[in-house]
Structure formats: structure tokens, C-alpha cells
Design a protein around this motif. Sequence first.
Motif, PDB file in Angstrom:
ATOM      1  N   GLU A  87     -29.633  17.808  17.374  1.00 19.26           N
ATOM      2  CA  GLU A  87     -29.481  18.806  16.300  1.00 19.26           C
ATOM      3  C   GLU A  87     -28.957  20.122  16.867  1.00 19.26           C
ATOM      4  O   GLU A  87     -28.080  20.750  16.282  1.00 19.26           O
ATOM      5  CB  GLU A  87     -30.829  19.066  15.612  1.00 19.26           C
ATOM      6  CG  GLU A  87     -31.138  18.040  14.534  1.00 19.26           C
ATOM      7  CD  GLU A  87     -32.583  18.141  14.050  1.00 19.26           C
ATOM      8  OE1 GLU A  87     -33.151  19.252  14.070  1.00 19.26           O
ATOM      9  OE2 GLU A  87     -33.131  17.093  13.665  1.00 19.26           O
ATOM     10  N   VAL A  88     -29.498  20.507  18.032  1.00 14.69           N
ATOM     11  CA  VAL A  88     -29.049  21.747  18.678  1.00 14.69           C
ATOM     12  C   VAL A  88     -27.556  21.657  19.002  1.00 14.69           C
ATOM     13  O   VAL A  88     -26.789  22.586  18.761  1.00 14.69           O
ATOM     14  CB  VAL A  88     -29.873  22.028  19.963  1.00 14.69           C
ATOM     15  CG1 VAL A  88     -29.197  23.064  20.851  1.00 14.69           C
ATOM     16  CG2 VAL A  88     -31.278  22.490  19.611  1.00 14.69           C
ATOM     17  N   MET A  89     -27.150  20.493  19.542  1.00 14.24           N
ATOM     18  CA  MET A  89     -25.735  20.298  19.896  1.00 14.24           C
ATOM     19  C   MET A  89     -24.836  20.461  18.680  1.00 14.24           C
ATOM     20  O   MET A  89     -23.756  21.022  18.761  1.00 14.24           O
ATOM     21  CB  MET A  89     -25.536  18.904  20.487  1.00 14.24           C
ATOM     22  CG  MET A  89     -25.882  18.817  21.954  1.00 14.24           C
ATOM     23  SD  MET A  89     -25.379  17.222  22.620  1.00 14.24           S
ATOM     24  CE  MET A  89     -26.948  16.470  22.902  1.00 14.24           C
ATOM     25  N   LYS A  90     -25.292  19.940  17.560  1.00 15.35           N
ATOM     26  CA  LYS A  90     -24.499  20.004  16.328  1.00 15.35           C
ATOM     27  C   LYS A  90     -24.474  21.433  15.778  1.00 15.35           C
ATOM     28  O   LYS A  90     -23.430  21.983  15.494  1.00 15.35           O
ATOM     29  CB  LYS A  90     -25.118  19.064  15.276  1.00 15.35           C
ATOM     30  CG  LYS A  90     -24.116  18.014  14.784  1.00 15.35           C
ATOM     31  CD  LYS A  90     -24.669  17.228  13.592  1.00 15.35           C
ATOM     32  CE  LYS A  90     -25.588  16.106  14.037  1.00 15.35           C
ATOM     33  NZ  LYS A  90     -26.422  15.581  12.944  1.00 15.35           N
ATOM     34  N   GLU A  91     -25.657  22.020  15.671  1.00 20.60           N
ATOM     35  CA  GLU A  91     -25.770  23.323  15.015  1.00 20.60           C
ATOM     36  C   GLU A  91     -25.185  24.468  15.824  1.00 20.60           C
ATOM     37  O   GLU A  91     -24.707  25.441  15.268  1.00 20.60           O
ATOM     38  CB  GLU A  91     -27.240  23.639  14.702  1.00 20.60           C
ATOM     39  CG  GLU A  91     -27.742  22.899  13.478  1.00 20.60           C
ATOM     40  CD  GLU A  91     -29.244  23.062  13.290  1.00 20.60           C
ATOM     41  OE1 GLU A  91     -29.761  24.161  13.568  1.00 20.60           O
ATOM     42  OE2 GLU A  91     -29.885  22.074  12.884  1.00 20.60           O
ATOM     43  N   PHE A  92     -25.230  24.342  17.159  1.00 25.31           N
ATOM     44  CA  PHE A  92     -24.785  25.459  18.001  1.00 25.31           C
ATOM     45  C   PHE A  92     -23.496  25.160  18.761  1.00 25.31           C
ATOM     46  O   PHE A  92     -23.169  25.839  19.720  1.00 25.31           O
ATOM     47  CB  PHE A  92     -25.902  25.893  18.955  1.00 25.31           C
ATOM     48  CG  PHE A  92     -27.055  26.531  18.244  1.00 25.31           C
ATOM     49  CD1 PHE A  92     -27.083  27.903  18.034  1.00 25.31           C
ATOM     50  CD2 PHE A  92     -28.090  25.758  17.748  1.00 25.31           C
ATOM     51  CE1 PHE A  92     -28.135  28.505  17.352  1.00 25.31           C
ATOM     52  CE2 PHE A  92     -29.154  26.336  17.063  1.00 25.31           C
ATOM     53  CZ  PHE A  92     -29.174  27.719  16.859  1.00 25.31           C
ATOM     54  N   LYS A  93     -22.784  24.141  18.300  1.00 26.69           N
ATOM     55  CA  LYS A  93     -21.523  23.758  18.937  1.00 26.69           C
ATOM     56  C   LYS A  93     -20.589  24.967  19.030  1.00 26.69           C
ATOM     57  O   LYS A  93     -20.354  25.649  18.035  1.00 26.69           O
ATOM     58  CB  LYS A  93     -20.858  22.641  18.110  1.00 26.69           C
ATOM     59  CG  LYS A  93     -19.807  21.888  18.860  1.00 26.69           C
ATOM     60  CD  LYS A  93     -19.251  20.746  18.039  1.00 26.69           C
ATOM     61  CE  LYS A  93     -18.137  20.072  18.803  1.00 26.69           C
ATOM     62  NZ  LYS A  93     -17.447  19.072  18.003  1.00 26.69           N
ATOM     63  N   GLY A  94     -20.089  25.228  20.249  1.00 23.59           N
ATOM     64  CA  GLY A  94     -19.142  26.325  20.433  1.00 23.59           C
ATOM     65  C   GLY A  94     -19.759  27.718  20.417  1.00 23.59           C
ATOM     66  O   GLY A  94     -19.053  28.712  20.534  1.00 23.59           O
ATOM     67  N   GLU A  95     -21.060  27.805  20.255  1.00 26.79           N
ATOM     68  CA  GLU A  95     -21.700  29.130  20.206  1.00 26.79           C
ATOM     69  C   GLU A  95     -22.347  29.498  21.541  1.00 26.79           C
ATOM     70  O   GLU A  95     -22.739  28.606  22.301  1.00 26.79           O
ATOM     71  CB  GLU A  95     -22.752  29.149  19.095  1.00 26.79           C
ATOM     72  CG  GLU A  95     -22.113  29.131  17.714  1.00 26.79           C
ATOM     73  CD  GLU A  95     -23.135  29.236  16.602  1.00 26.79           C
ATOM     74  OE1 GLU A  95     -24.119  29.987  16.772  1.00 26.79           O
ATOM     75  OE2 GLU A  95     -22.941  28.553  15.581  1.00 26.79           O
ATOM     76  N   PRO A  96     -22.453  30.794  21.823  1.00 24.34           N
ATOM     77  CA  PRO A  96     -23.015  31.218  23.118  1.00 24.34           C
ATOM     78  C   PRO A  96     -24.439  30.699  23.371  1.00 24.34           C
ATOM     79  O   PRO A  96     -24.816  30.485  24.522  1.00 24.34           O
ATOM     80  CB  PRO A  96     -23.022  32.747  23.030  1.00 24.34           C
ATOM     81  CG  PRO A  96     -22.064  33.093  21.948  1.00 24.34           C
ATOM     82  CD  PRO A  96     -22.030  31.943  20.996  1.00 24.34           C
ATOM     83  N   ALA A  97     -25.206  30.489  22.314  1.00 25.04           N
ATOM     84  CA  ALA A  97     -26.603  30.071  22.490  1.00 25.04           C
ATOM     85  C   ALA A  97     -26.747  28.568  22.755  1.00 25.04           C
ATOM     86  O   ALA A  97     -27.860  28.089  22.981  1.00 25.04           O
ATOM     87  CB  ALA A  97     -27.427  30.464  21.267  1.00 25.04           C
ATOM     88  N   LEU A  98     -25.633  27.842  22.752  1.00 30.51           N
ATOM     89  CA  LEU A  98     -25.714  26.381  22.915  1.00 30.51           C
ATOM     90  C   LEU A  98     -26.450  25.975  24.191  1.00 30.51           C
ATOM     91  O   LEU A  98     -27.354  25.136  24.155  1.00 30.51           O
ATOM     92  CB  LEU A  98     -24.310  25.754  22.915  1.00 30.51           C
ATOM     93  CG  LEU A  98     -24.299  24.248  23.166  1.00 30.51           C
ATOM     94  CD1 LEU A  98     -24.897  23.489  21.989  1.00 30.51           C
ATOM     95  CD2 LEU A  98     -22.894  23.744  23.425  1.00 30.51           C
ATOM     96  N   ASP A  99     -26.070  26.589  25.321  1.00 29.58           N
ATOM     97  CA  ASP A  99     -26.703  26.197  26.586  1.00 29.58           C
ATOM     98  C   ASP A  99     -28.205  26.483  26.591  1.00 29.58           C
ATOM     99  O   ASP A  99     -28.981  25.687  27.121  1.00 29.58           O
ATOM    100  CB  ASP A  99     -26.031  26.908  27.776  1.00 29.58           C
ATOM    101  CG  ASP A  99     -24.730  26.210  28.178  1.00 29.58           C
ATOM    102  OD1 ASP A  99     -24.371  25.211  27.513  1.00 29.58           O
ATOM    103  OD2 ASP A  99     -24.091  26.649  29.148  1.00 29.58           O
ATOM    104  N   ALA A 100     -28.592  27.589  25.987  1.00 25.76           N
ATOM    105  CA  ALA A 100     -30.025  27.911  25.915  1.00 25.76           C
ATOM    106  C   ALA A 100     -30.759  26.817  25.141  1.00 25.76           C
ATOM    107  O   ALA A 100     -31.851  26.382  25.528  1.00 25.76           O
ATOM    108  CB  ALA A 100     -30.231  29.274  25.253  1.00 25.76           C
ATOM    109  N   GLY A 101     -30.140  26.350  24.077  1.00 26.96           N
ATOM    110  CA  GLY A 101     -30.729  25.275  23.282  1.00 26.96           C
ATOM    111  C   GLY A 101     -30.799  23.969  24.046  1.00 26.96           C
ATOM    112  O   GLY A 101     -31.807  23.247  23.989  1.00 26.96           O
ATOM    113  N   LEU A 102     -29.724  23.666  24.788  1.00 27.77           N
ATOM    114  CA  LEU A 102     -29.691  22.442  25.598  1.00 27.77           C
ATOM    115  C   LEU A 102     -30.745  22.490  26.695  1.00 27.77           C
ATOM    116  O   LEU A 102     -31.413  21.492  26.987  1.00 27.77           O
ATOM    117  CB  LEU A 102     -28.306  22.255  26.231  1.00 27.77           C
ATOM    118  CG  LEU A 102     -27.184  21.782  25.314  1.00 27.77           C
ATOM    119  CD1 LEU A 102     -25.864  21.806  26.071  1.00 27.77           C
ATOM    120  CD2 LEU A 102     -27.456  20.382  24.779  1.00 27.77           C
TER     121      LEU A 102
END
Length: 165
Positions: A87-102
Motif C-alpha cells: 500500500e505504501v508503494m502504491k500511495e507514495f510512488k514517486g514521492e519523497p516519503a516513499l523510502d521512509a515508508g519502505l
Amino acid sequence: MTTENSLQELFHETLKDIYFAEKKILGALPKMAKAARSEDLKAAFEKHEAETEEHVARLEKVFEEIDEAARGKTCDAILGIIEEGQEVMKEFKGEPALDAGLLAAAQAVEHYEIARYGTLKTWAEELGLQQAVKLLNETLAEEKKTDETLTKLAEQDVNQHAQAA
Ligand SMILES: [Fe+2]
């Protein structure tokens, strides 16, 4: 059923749980590596993917030691944790916070594994399964090391965002 028998049964059931979990993790890690923005995080996921293959192989040796077939049992906990990561990968795709979510998702996975391996190792000691103790401990050490690496990367990530702000 004697106490010893039921502990052996519990050990076997939990072994099936983590075997299922490791295989799911093996499937999820390449996707997480592909999604990661930072090269360091990508590399950490790729390294852990190679380690995870070894974790599966070690578990197969533990099954052998207790004369059971290597078979998994659906583990809802890991399915839920992996689902959250997707869900994080989908919702934050291309956004700066993506890595934090991963990173957060990956640490949840590691903490689940650390809990399981810690328990299994203790039970293997009680059951006198010497080879299993050694194998489970090797994997436990790698999961802890991975968790530490992820913590360092998370701190770097937060610092970068703080500087960029
Ligand atoms: Fe693992």
C-alpha cells in the motif's frame, strides 16, 4: 500428551509459520528494491534478498532435524505486514516519503522475524536440537544486523529531509 511433546508440536507449527513468512518475504524484497529511491536502500534490500534465500535453506535443514517435511502454514501476520508495504508503494510512488515508508515496512518485517527466531531458538535449546539452535541463531543474527542497517538508513533519510526542508 507430555509437556515435551507439546513443545515439539509448537516448535513444528512455528517453524511452518516462519517458513511460509520467509518465502513471502523472498517474493516481496525484489519489489521493494525496485521501488526504493535511494541506492543505499535498494542495495540493502538486494543484500537481504540473498540472505533470505539462505534463511529458507536453513529452515529446511531444521525440518530435516525433526524429521518433518519442509512445509509452510499460512501466516496472516506476515501477509498483513507485506500488504501494508505494498500500500505504501502504491500511495507514495514517486514521492519523497516513499523510502521512509519502505523502511518502516521492512523494519516491521524484521521485527516479526526477530520475534519468531528468538522464540524458536529458545525452544530448540529446550528440546535439545543442537543443530537447529545453531542454524536459527545464525539467521537471528542476520535479521538483527539488517534491522540495524535499516535503522541507520532511516536516520539518514530523516536527516536528508530535514536538510531539504
Ligand atoms: Fe529472514
